[in-house]
Design a protein around this motif. Structure first.
Motif, PDB file in Angstrom:
ATOM      1  N   ASP A  92     -15.526 -31.429  18.907  1.00  0.00           N
ATOM      2  CA  ASP A  92     -14.071 -31.415  19.007  1.00  0.00           C
ATOM      3  C   ASP A  92     -13.526 -29.982  19.009  1.00  0.00           C
ATOM      4  N   VAL A  93     -14.194 -29.104  18.281  1.00  0.00           N
ATOM      5  CA  VAL A  93     -13.806 -27.693  18.277  1.00  0.00           C
ATOM      6  C   VAL A  93     -14.122 -27.070  19.633  1.00  0.00           C
ATOM      7  N   PRO A 142     -14.137 -26.151  11.114  1.00  0.00           N
ATOM      8  CA  PRO A 142     -13.882 -26.907   9.875  1.00  0.00           C
ATOM      9  C   PRO A 142     -14.096 -26.033   8.648  1.00  0.00           C
ATOM     10  N   LYS A 144     -14.571 -26.539   5.257  1.00  0.00           N
ATOM     11  CA  LYS A 144     -15.571 -26.822   4.220  1.00  0.00           C
ATOM     12  C   LYS A 144     -16.969 -26.414   4.655  1.00  0.00           C
ATOM     13  N   LYS A 145     -17.312 -26.748   5.879  1.00  0.00           N
ATOM     14  CA  LYS A 145     -18.675 -26.516   6.355  1.00  0.00           C
ATOM     15  C   LYS A 145     -18.914 -25.070   6.776  1.00  0.00           C
ATOM     16  N   GLN A 202     -13.208 -23.058  -0.138  1.00  0.00           N
ATOM     17  CA  GLN A 202     -14.199 -22.405   0.719  1.00  0.00           C
ATOM     18  C   GLN A 202     -15.018 -21.474  -0.178  1.00  0.00           C
TER      19      GLN A 202
END
Length: 372
Positions: A92-93, A142, A144-145, A202
């Motif tokens: 999606d990115v 994203p 978090k990742k 983060q």
């Protein structure tokens, strides 16, 4: 796939990856230019206040800038990131980045005034632009990742390093302005990264290397040192009250670095020394020069200069300042008086910190003097 020739790399300094890389955004295949190691290509010079390692030109290879080769950039769509993330971009990115190709290319051209060709050997110009492109691309990763904010901070300060290097080579252009812009962006991003880290949104410790340069990883200490130094050099100076707070915050960061034991592998002597030097610099900036105009009847004084066991003008002033400031600053007098001599309009001055000056203002100075 790009046609490979000697314009794709710098002979004797870099080489091209054996296998092509397929861009996950546009599908274009290209070879990545990489820096060769050893062979006297890099001659280490001084370390700047921002922990940027400078290199001396070698007789054989001239100037070599290792930072320019780190970001991976697709020559077709200008998608860019740090090496560890290039092939991991979510679908999606990738779609979002695909829709912004023209935007990235326009931004790249605006930065240096001419089109950038990433199929050619990397230059200082294209290296700086590569970090800026990576900053933009990380906006869509994203959180978090990928912990993108600390990576954007790293890209921003490295872009500033390279624009500074460009300014040395081409001082007639505006690269010094661009360097200041990206140093200020780095300050914001590092501070934001700290906030996100503290709230566990983060976790920056998940980054294997926090840099900021390639020669040494200074870890979390390096991050706090950079925030302090960026506040000192590029903090907002338009608001005196905020400036005072920023300097105090910077001193706190520096104090934590050099106040916690001896140097070790994670906290080498060079960063401790720089932290101490910057701490002292702020202390000097926080000093204010205070002027006092005195009038007094000198009948009972044994002159101006302080003398043990005898009442003097300087002695009484020092007593009062000790009560207010908790210290006796060095007093400089514009002309000393002798025993029994009066004065009207005699000027003295001393230096003290901004915080102590606030305490000084709270008191009526004359009320603390025992003589008229």
């Amino acid at each position: 796939m790009d046609f490979l020739d000697e314009t794709s790399y710098r002979k004797g300094v870099t080489y091209l990856s054996r296998e092509p890389i397929r861009c996950p955004v546009c599908g274009h295949e290209f070879y990545q230019e990489k820096l060769q190691s050893g062979g006297g290509r890099l001659i280490a010079g001084e370390l700047t206040d921002f922990l940027h390692r400078l290199y001396k030109p070698s007789q054989k290879f001239g100037n070599v800038y290792p930072l320019i080769y780190t970001p991976v950039v697709c020559p077709d769509c200008f998608y860019a990131s740090l090496p560890q993330d290039f092939l991991k971009v979510p679908s999606d990115v990738a779609e979002e980045l695909q829709s912004r190709i023209k935007e990235r290319m326009t931004e790249a051209t605006k930065l240096i005034g001419t089109p950038v060709d990433f199929s050619k050997a990397r230059t200082l110009e294209s290296g700086a632009v590569a970090y800026v492109l990576a900053m933009h691309c990380y906006d869509f990763f994203p959180p978090k990742k990928f912990i993108p904010v600390i990576k954007q901070a790293l890209c921003s300060i490295k872009a500033a390093f390279l624009f500074e290097d460009l300014n040395k080579e081409q001082p007639e252009k505006y690269y010094d302005f661009l360097a200041s812009v990206f140093y200020k962006k780095a300050l914001f991003l590092y501070q934001y990264a700290i906030e996100l880290n503290q709230s566990k949104q983060q976790i920056m410790e998940e980054m294997k290397v926090l840099g900021p340069d390639l020669d040494k990883d200074y870890g979390y200490d390096g991050v706090t040192f950079l925030i302090a130094t960026l506040l000192l050099r590029y903090g907002d100076t338009s608001d005196p009250e905020q400036r005072a707070k920023d300097l105090e915050e910077a001193k706190l960061y520096y104090g934590k670095i050099f106040g916690m034991g001896k140097s070790d592998s994670n906290k080498p002597q060079e960063i401790l020394n720089k932290a101490r030097d910057c701490y002292d610099e702020i202390s000097k900036l926080q000093k204010v020069n205070v002027k006092l105009t005195l009038s007094y009847d000198g009948t009972d004084f044994y002159g101006f200069q302080a003398q043990d066991g005898l009442p003097t003008v300087a002695g009484e002033i020092e007593k009062a300042l000790q009560k207010i400031l908790g210290e006796v600053p060095e007093i400089v007098c514009a002309g000393r008086t002798d025993k029994g001599v009066h004065a009207d309009g005699q000027v003295i001055n001393f230096h003290t910190s901004l915080d102590k000056m606030k305490e000084y203002i709270k008191y009526s100075y004359l009320e603390l003097l025992e003589y008229d």
